[in-house]
Design a protein around this motif. Structure first.
Motif, PDB file in Angstrom:
ATOM      1  N   ALA A  85       7.595  -0.472  11.790  1.00 34.77           N
ATOM      2  CA  ALA A  85       9.154  -0.308  11.587  1.00 34.77           C
ATOM      3  C   ALA A  85       9.763   1.078  11.228  1.00 34.77           C
ATOM      4  O   ALA A  85       8.800   1.968  10.774  1.00 34.77           O
ATOM      5  N   MET A  86      10.765   1.347  11.698  1.00 39.92           N
ATOM      6  CA  MET A  86      11.428   2.743  11.310  1.00 39.92           C
ATOM      7  C   MET A  86      12.679   2.643  10.464  1.00 39.92           C
ATOM      8  O   MET A  86      13.541   2.301  10.836  1.00 39.92           O
ATOM      9  N   PRO A  87      12.326   2.819   9.131  1.00 40.92           N
ATOM     10  CA  PRO A  87      13.603   2.389   8.120  1.00 40.92           C
ATOM     11  C   PRO A  87      14.327   3.926   8.379  1.00 40.92           C
ATOM     12  O   PRO A  87      13.996   5.114   8.965  1.00 40.92           O
ATOM     13  N   ASN A  88      15.452   3.979   7.461  1.00 41.99           N
ATOM     14  CA  ASN A  88      16.194   5.510   7.154  1.00 41.99           C
ATOM     15  C   ASN A  88      16.463   5.614   5.682  1.00 41.99           C
ATOM     16  O   ASN A  88      16.324   4.538   4.768  1.00 41.99           O
ATOM     17  N   THR A  89      16.913   6.876   5.309  1.00 43.24           N
ATOM     18  CA  THR A  89      16.868   7.063   3.797  1.00 43.24           C
ATOM     19  C   THR A  89      17.987   6.127   2.840  1.00 43.24           C
ATOM     20  O   THR A  89      17.720   5.657   1.945  1.00 43.24           O
ATOM     21  N   LYS A 123       2.532   7.943   3.010  1.00 46.99           N
ATOM     22  CA  LYS A 123       2.955   9.094   3.682  1.00 46.99           C
ATOM     23  C   LYS A 123       2.021   8.774   5.092  1.00 46.99           C
ATOM     24  O   LYS A 123       0.845   8.699   5.003  1.00 46.99           O
ATOM     25  N   PRO A 124       2.757   9.137   6.285  1.00 48.57           N
ATOM     26  CA  PRO A 124       1.751   8.962   7.370  1.00 48.57           C
ATOM     27  C   PRO A 124       0.392  10.154   7.410  1.00 48.57           C
ATOM     28  O   PRO A 124      -0.537   9.697   8.006  1.00 48.57           O
ATOM     29  N   GLN A 125       0.695  11.263   6.620  1.00 53.43           N
ATOM     30  CA  GLN A 125      -0.275  12.163   6.477  1.00 53.43           C
ATOM     31  C   GLN A 125      -1.605  11.561   5.816  1.00 53.43           C
ATOM     32  O   GLN A 125      -2.996  11.897   6.074  1.00 53.43           O
ATOM     33  N   ARG A 141       9.633   5.318  -2.607  1.00 52.38           N
ATOM     34  CA  ARG A 141      11.211   5.071  -2.236  1.00 52.38           C
ATOM     35  C   ARG A 141      11.262   3.644  -1.312  1.00 52.38           C
ATOM     36  O   ARG A 141      11.862   2.735  -1.646  1.00 52.38           O
ATOM     37  N   MET A 142      10.516   3.850  -0.196  1.00 50.74           N
ATOM     38  CA  MET A 142      10.554   2.969   0.820  1.00 50.74           C
ATOM     39  C   MET A 142       9.815   1.264   0.136  1.00 50.74           C
ATOM     40  O   MET A 142      10.542   0.373   0.357  1.00 50.74           O
ATOM     41  N   ALA A 143       8.630   1.645  -0.240  1.00 52.41           N
ATOM     42  CA  ALA A 143       7.991   0.489  -0.902  1.00 52.41           C
ATOM     43  C   ALA A 143       8.941  -0.222  -2.056  1.00 52.41           C
ATOM     44  O   ALA A 143       9.129  -1.626  -2.050  1.00 52.41           O
ATOM     45  N   SER A 144       9.303   0.550  -2.888  1.00 50.28           N
ATOM     46  CA  SER A 144      10.190  -0.018  -4.057  1.00 50.28           C
ATOM     47  C   SER A 144      11.648  -0.684  -3.646  1.00 50.28           C
ATOM     48  O   SER A 144      11.782  -1.785  -4.104  1.00 50.28           O
ATOM     49  N   LEU A 154       0.845  -1.299   0.144  1.00 48.61           N
ATOM     50  CA  LEU A 154      -0.315  -0.153  -0.059  1.00 48.61           C
ATOM     51  C   LEU A 154       1.067   1.254  -0.097  1.00 48.61           C
ATOM     52  O   LEU A 154       1.376   1.659   0.930  1.00 48.61           O
ATOM     53  N   GLY A 155       1.264   1.955  -1.222  1.00 49.46           N
ATOM     54  CA  GLY A 155       2.354   2.769  -1.429  1.00 49.46           C
ATOM     55  C   GLY A 155       3.370   2.106  -1.974  1.00 49.46           C
ATOM     56  O   GLY A 155       3.802   0.914  -1.874  1.00 49.46           O
ATOM     57  N   ALA A 156       3.902   2.931  -3.040  1.00 48.76           N
ATOM     58  CA  ALA A 156       4.845   2.097  -3.982  1.00 48.76           C
ATOM     59  C   ALA A 156       6.022   3.215  -4.374  1.00 48.76           C
ATOM     60  O   ALA A 156       6.524   3.248  -5.341  1.00 48.76           O
ATOM     61  N   GLY A 204      -0.931   2.658  -5.465  1.00 46.78           N
ATOM     62  CA  GLY A 204      -0.500   4.176  -5.070  1.00 46.78           C
ATOM     63  C   GLY A 204      -1.686   4.981  -4.796  1.00 46.78           C
ATOM     64  O   GLY A 204      -2.908   4.723  -4.613  1.00 46.78           O
ATOM     65  N   GLY A 205      -1.342   6.299  -4.694  1.00 44.79           N
ATOM     66  CA  GLY A 205      -2.310   7.463  -4.821  1.00 44.79           C
ATOM     67  C   GLY A 205      -2.716   7.778  -6.076  1.00 44.79           C
ATOM     68  O   GLY A 205      -2.951   7.366  -7.133  1.00 44.79           O
ATOM     69  N   ALA A 206      -2.637   9.119  -6.151  1.00 41.93           N
ATOM     70  CA  ALA A 206      -2.783   9.823  -7.477  1.00 41.93           C
ATOM     71  C   ALA A 206      -1.743  10.050  -8.412  1.00 41.93           C
ATOM     72  O   ALA A 206      -1.789  10.361  -9.769  1.00 41.93           O
ATOM     73  N   SER A 210       4.068  -1.871   8.960  1.00 38.74           N
ATOM     74  CA  SER A 210       3.918  -0.342   8.690  1.00 38.74           C
ATOM     75  C   SER A 210       5.132   0.252   8.635  1.00 38.74           C
ATOM     76  O   SER A 210       5.997   0.073   9.632  1.00 38.74           O
ATOM     77  N   VAL A 211       5.594   1.029   7.917  1.00 40.45           N
ATOM     78  CA  VAL A 211       6.913   1.828   8.005  1.00 40.45           C
ATOM     79  C   VAL A 211       6.545   3.393   7.982  1.00 40.45           C
ATOM     80  O   VAL A 211       7.299   4.447   7.863  1.00 40.45           O
ATOM     81  N   LEU A 212       5.179   3.712   8.530  1.00 33.40           N
ATOM     82  CA  LEU A 212       4.769   5.110   8.779  1.00 33.40           C
ATOM     83  C   LEU A 212       5.663   5.760   9.863  1.00 33.40           C
ATOM     84  O   LEU A 212       5.393   5.212  10.816  1.00 33.40           O
ATOM     85  N   ALA A 213       6.167   6.867   9.582  1.00 29.36           N
ATOM     86  CA  ALA A 213       6.892   7.361  10.914  1.00 29.36           C
ATOM     87  C   ALA A 213       5.882   7.974  11.786  1.00 29.36           C
ATOM     88  O   ALA A 213       4.614   8.429  11.244  1.00 29.36           O
ATOM     89  N   GLY A 214       6.278   7.678  12.992  1.00 26.30           N
ATOM     90  CA  GLY A 214       5.302   8.362  14.268  1.00 26.30           C
ATOM     91  C   GLY A 214       3.948   7.751  14.362  1.00 26.30           C
ATOM     92  O   GLY A 214       2.923   8.359  14.816  1.00 26.30           O
TER      93      GLY A 214
END
Ligand SMILES: NC(=O)c1ccc[n+]([C@@H]2O[C@H](COP(=O)([O-])OP(=O)(O)OC[C@H]3O[C@@H](n4cnc5c(N)ncnc54)[C@H](OP(=O)(O)O)[C@@H]3O)[C@@H](O)[C@H]2O)c1
Length: 266
Positions: free
Chosen positions: A116-120, A71-73, A11-14, A7-9, A35-37, A93-97
């Motif tokens: 999960a909390m990944p990084n760039t 994105k978390p938003q 940088r992180m998902a890819s 759900l989301g495609a 993805g979204g729009a 979930s990798v959603l921050a916060g």
């Protein structure tokens, strides 16, 4: 039928999807994404051969793992059908916060939920991801999780109470490092070096220094002392850095990031 649903495609998902295929943990046909729009899901589908879903039902059909990487938003406005359709599945979930409690409220019947909390650097498979789950994971789910997070680099389990500190240290860490790198590069250019030369000297020095620390296992303070002679050049520079004092500055920056992570996840 896809085993892993994204759900989301972006940088992180890819990075996770590519890691699953690269490590042969899954074939492209085992993956689906939505993805979204924008166009990220189309790009992932075309480049990797992942099935492109257009509805929650199509995404989750046959899936055993749902990876939430929008994105978390966006999370509060997600179609509630995802929550129902994830019943019995492992949700990662990798959603921050976004705390486990909130994720569980949205996915009430998920088999287990991992935050999960990944990084760039994860986007190029060289990150580190800290994760926590709302109940102890069985062997099979641990193995599935290792496959999903493997594409991002290293991973480790931490209690959720430590995730705000982890967010400051490794989540925001690349930002702090790049700030220091940029200042170092500006300082080198101010000494009269060409920017290209400065960049090469600095990057090789930093990468090599980290490799030396890893190879020797010596604490940073000892390695620092090994390059510092009384009255020498390193000592002259360290006198300035330690007069800052650097420890206080770094501690304050980390505390500020940790406190902001706490606020955001409330
Ligand atoms: N990047 C990092 O270093 C990092 C670090 C820690 C945590 N994270 C977390 O990882 C998550 C993803 O970050 P990212 O950097 O990969 O973001 P990204 O590249 O911007 O990707 C976001 C993805 O969400 C999709 N999306 C938007 N609205 C959606 C909707 N309604 N339903 C389904 N998908 C939707 C986007 O699709 P479209 O292209 O169609 O809009 C895009 O594929 C975030 O929650 C972030 O907190 C990222």
């Amino acid at each position: 039928m896809s085993r892993f649903a994204f759900l989301g495609a972006g940088r992180m998902a890819s990075a996770m999807a590519r890691g699953l295929v690269r490590s042969r943990a899954a074939a492209p046909a085992d993956l689906a994404c939505i993805g979204g729009a924008g166009t990220t899901s189309l790009v992932l589908a075309q480049e990797l051969g992942v099935r492109l879903a257009t509805s929650p039902g199509a995404l989750l059909e046959g899936a055993d793992v749902l990876i939430v990487a929008c994105k978390p938003q966006v999370f509060p406005s997600l179609d509630a059908a995802y929550g129902r359709l994830a019943a019995g599945k492992l949700v990662v979930s990798v959603l921050a916060g976004t705390r486990l409690e909130r994720l569980r409220a949205f996915f009430p019947d998920a088999r287990s939920i991992v935050r999960a909390m990944p990084n760039t650097p994860g986007a190029i498979g060289q990150g580190i991801t800290a994760w926590t789950s709302d109940q102890p994971l069985g062997e099979d789910d641990r193995a599935l999780l290792a496959q999903v997070l493997g594409g991002l680099g290293d991973s480790l389990e931490v209690p959720e109470s430590q995730l705000d500190a982890v967010t400051a240290v490794s989540g925001s860490g690349p930002g702090f490092f790049f700030e220091f790198l940029a200042a170092y590069e500006r300082g080198a250019v101010a000494l009269g070096l060409e920017p290209e030369l400065a960049r090469r000297l600095i990057r090789t020095t930093f990468v090599g220094s980290l490799a030396l620390a890893d190879a020797t296992g010596e604490p940073p303070a000892r390695l620092r002392d090994q390059v510092t002679s009384p009255g020498g050049t390193t000592r002259a520079g360290l006198d300035v850095l330690q007069g800052a004092p650097l420890d206080d500055l770094v501690a304050k920056a980390l505390e500020a990031a940790r406190d902001r992570a706490r606020e955001l996840s409330r």
